[in-house]
Enzyme design. Sequence first.
Site, PDB file in Angstrom:
ATOM      1  CG  ASP A 161      -1.361   1.044  -1.276  1.00 53.24           C
ATOM      2  OD1 ASP A 161      -1.800  -0.043  -0.888  1.00 53.24           O
ATOM      3  OD2 ASP A 161      -1.850   2.148  -0.920  1.00 53.24           O
TER       4      ASP A 161
HETATM    5  C1  GLC Z   1      -4.043   2.543   1.762  1.00 52.87           C
HETATM    6  C2  GLC Z   1      -4.505   1.325   1.042  1.00 52.87           C
HETATM    7  C3  GLC Z   1      -5.103   1.615  -0.298  1.00 52.87           C
HETATM    8  C4  GLC Z   1      -5.722   3.002  -0.273  1.00 52.87           C
HETATM    9  C5  GLC Z   1      -4.589   3.997  -0.116  1.00 52.87           C
HETATM   10  C6  GLC Z   1      -5.095   5.448  -0.028  1.00 52.87           C
HETATM   11  O1  GLC Z   1      -3.103   2.281   2.707  1.00 52.87           O
HETATM   12  O2  GLC Z   1      -3.659   0.194   0.949  1.00 52.87           O
HETATM   13  O3  GLC Z   1      -6.091   0.613  -0.584  1.00 52.87           O
HETATM   14  O4  GLC Z   1      -6.438   3.234  -1.462  1.00 52.87           O
HETATM   15  O5  GLC Z   1      -3.761   3.708   0.990  1.00 52.87           O
HETATM   16  O6  GLC Z   1      -5.761   5.642   1.174  1.00 52.87           O
END
Ligand code: GLC
Length: 653
Positions: A204
């Site tokens: 993430d």
């Molecule tokens: C975010 C989320 C994830 C998302 C990623 C990119 O904080 O937790 O679900 O796809 O970052 O935006």
Amino acid sequence: MGSAGYVPGIPRLGIPAQWVTDAGMGVATQRDSVDTYRERTALPAGIAVAATFNPDIARAGGAMIGSESYASGFNVLLGGGVDLLREPRNGRNFEYAGEDPLLAGTIVGASVQGIQSQGVISTVKHWALNDQETGRHIYSTDMDDAAAHMSDFLAFELAIEKGKPGSVMCSYNRVRSLYACESDYLLNKVLKGQFKYPGYVMSDWGAVYSTERAALAGLDQQSAGVFDDQPWFGKPLKLAIQNHKVPQSRLDDMARRILRSIFAVGLYDRPITDAKIDFDASKKVAQAAAEESIVLLKNKNNVLPIARTAKRILIVGGHADRGVISGGGSSTVFPVGGIAVPGLDVKGWYGPIVYLPSSPMAALMGRLPQTPFKYLDGNDAAAAAKEAAKADVVLVFATQWSTEDADHTMNLDGNQDELIRTVAAANPNTVVVVESGNPIFMPWADQVAGIVEAWFPGSGGGDAIARVLLGEVDASGRLPATFPASLDQFPQQQLPGSGLKDGTPFVINYPEGAAVGYKWFDKKNLKPLFPFGYGLSYTQFAYSDLGAAMNDGKLTVHFTVKNVGNRDGKDAPQIYVSPKNGSWEAPKRLAGWSKVSLASGASTTVTLIVDPRLLSVHDGSQWKLSNGPFVVSLGASSADIKQNVEVSGTLSR
Ligand code: GLC
């Protein structure tokens, strides 16, 4: 601007770049400048798609957002949110698929299939046990192997099997004190070992804290290094390999897994190009999903469908004259037609509060051109009550916004509860249309005639709500999550970590273990406000001839459903299983269902084969089939069992 990430390709080898965007409801957070948006189509929220109990709807929705991603120049879409709705106050419940692992895994697996059918890699996320937002970067979820495998892990296992996602996104939180993206247990042992996952693990955004530990634990790609303290998988990884801290074979495996998914999903064969999007076609897909997701929870005196002879209809609140609400955070889609209620900014990165320009009121007026409508914003409850007294039907739209990076209470905010009570006192024909991304408390449930849960209904939401309220389509959504009656029914009344100073580490031990949602309510013999699997139709269905047998080591179940009402309709009869002797994590488990569409008087026979894992107990290292006999139950919800049969015999995995 606003896309989620970019990984350069290798042109000399013809390896495409990864153009990465969010998320599960559509091409999200797209901006051409700070305040100009690239408008795309929003599906209903993930929880709404789960409420359809219809994998075909989920697959079609995935294909639509996959095609809009591809046409927008993205070949990786960060969809596939499948964390279990274990905590009803979790701000991201709207992105996921409810409380049951079989339903969640099946629906999200179908959505991933749809996305990837367009040559776009999907993720499933957030691996794992990332079941609340409070303290998401710091808390450690500690759950024993067996309980995890029979709940959250099973949802991922099924979604991965059915959807074959090119990538799995490891989550922010820690599990057993180790960050998910450097957890050898989560990545190597469970995901790549027990699940035999062949694709790549991406982090993430801002979830990586090391080079060697993460690489050796099974992380394959650091996402958006700028979000982390340093580009751990850049120069530091090169150095770690040169110093033999990370073997070359691990780097080869990373590359192989990423390339395997690029080829398997078809990115290599379908170079990205900007293409025209048929937004009308997209909206039809979104609306069809919303229509099948809307759950009719109460319909006293058949106040619904709204009679076409209604003389005066009052609509109150929820900006229903402008649009429908959607969830906040990285999955927010800026809608075709523009944000319907501008200026609803909130503190924090995840705003603004977006209303999609699909007005339920406009949709109703278009279908009842002779009927006088009146709209009040609901800020003045007394004025609304005065108007309500003059109306044939009153529709109160109640909204509860929720977002990534924040959890919420179970109550409607502002004066909404008071407004509903006041209006209902003035007119018994009051219907509440809830637009929420999760279960809410309804202290006024006994005082109103009708209750409809419309979720965050997406770009076609206004028309979908109108068609269901008018009975143009049957109300066929069923609850993918239990609606508790009160806080004392929760496994943890206080949200873990609430009240702690930011950054204070804490551990979450979920007392319910694998007994999530209805399983907890069954185990504790609790009566919820509305149970898992529940929803009314405008017609009635009769179930009969339930039978079950062991055929070639598989439990096969069949039953007949008949539409005994006087209009066409849809239903989602459910099959639950229980051990006749001994016990599992809870009295029963959902083992299958079928979404059926039947004309008045028609019937159909459903045959299901039960996945042996639902007849097994996981001991932390493997599934162990339970010995029969089993009780097979046929129900209209988890709390409305119509028929039971016993079955015994030899099962095989
Ligand atoms: C975010 C989320 C994830 C998302 C990623 C990119 O904080 O937790 O679900 O796809 O970052 O935006």
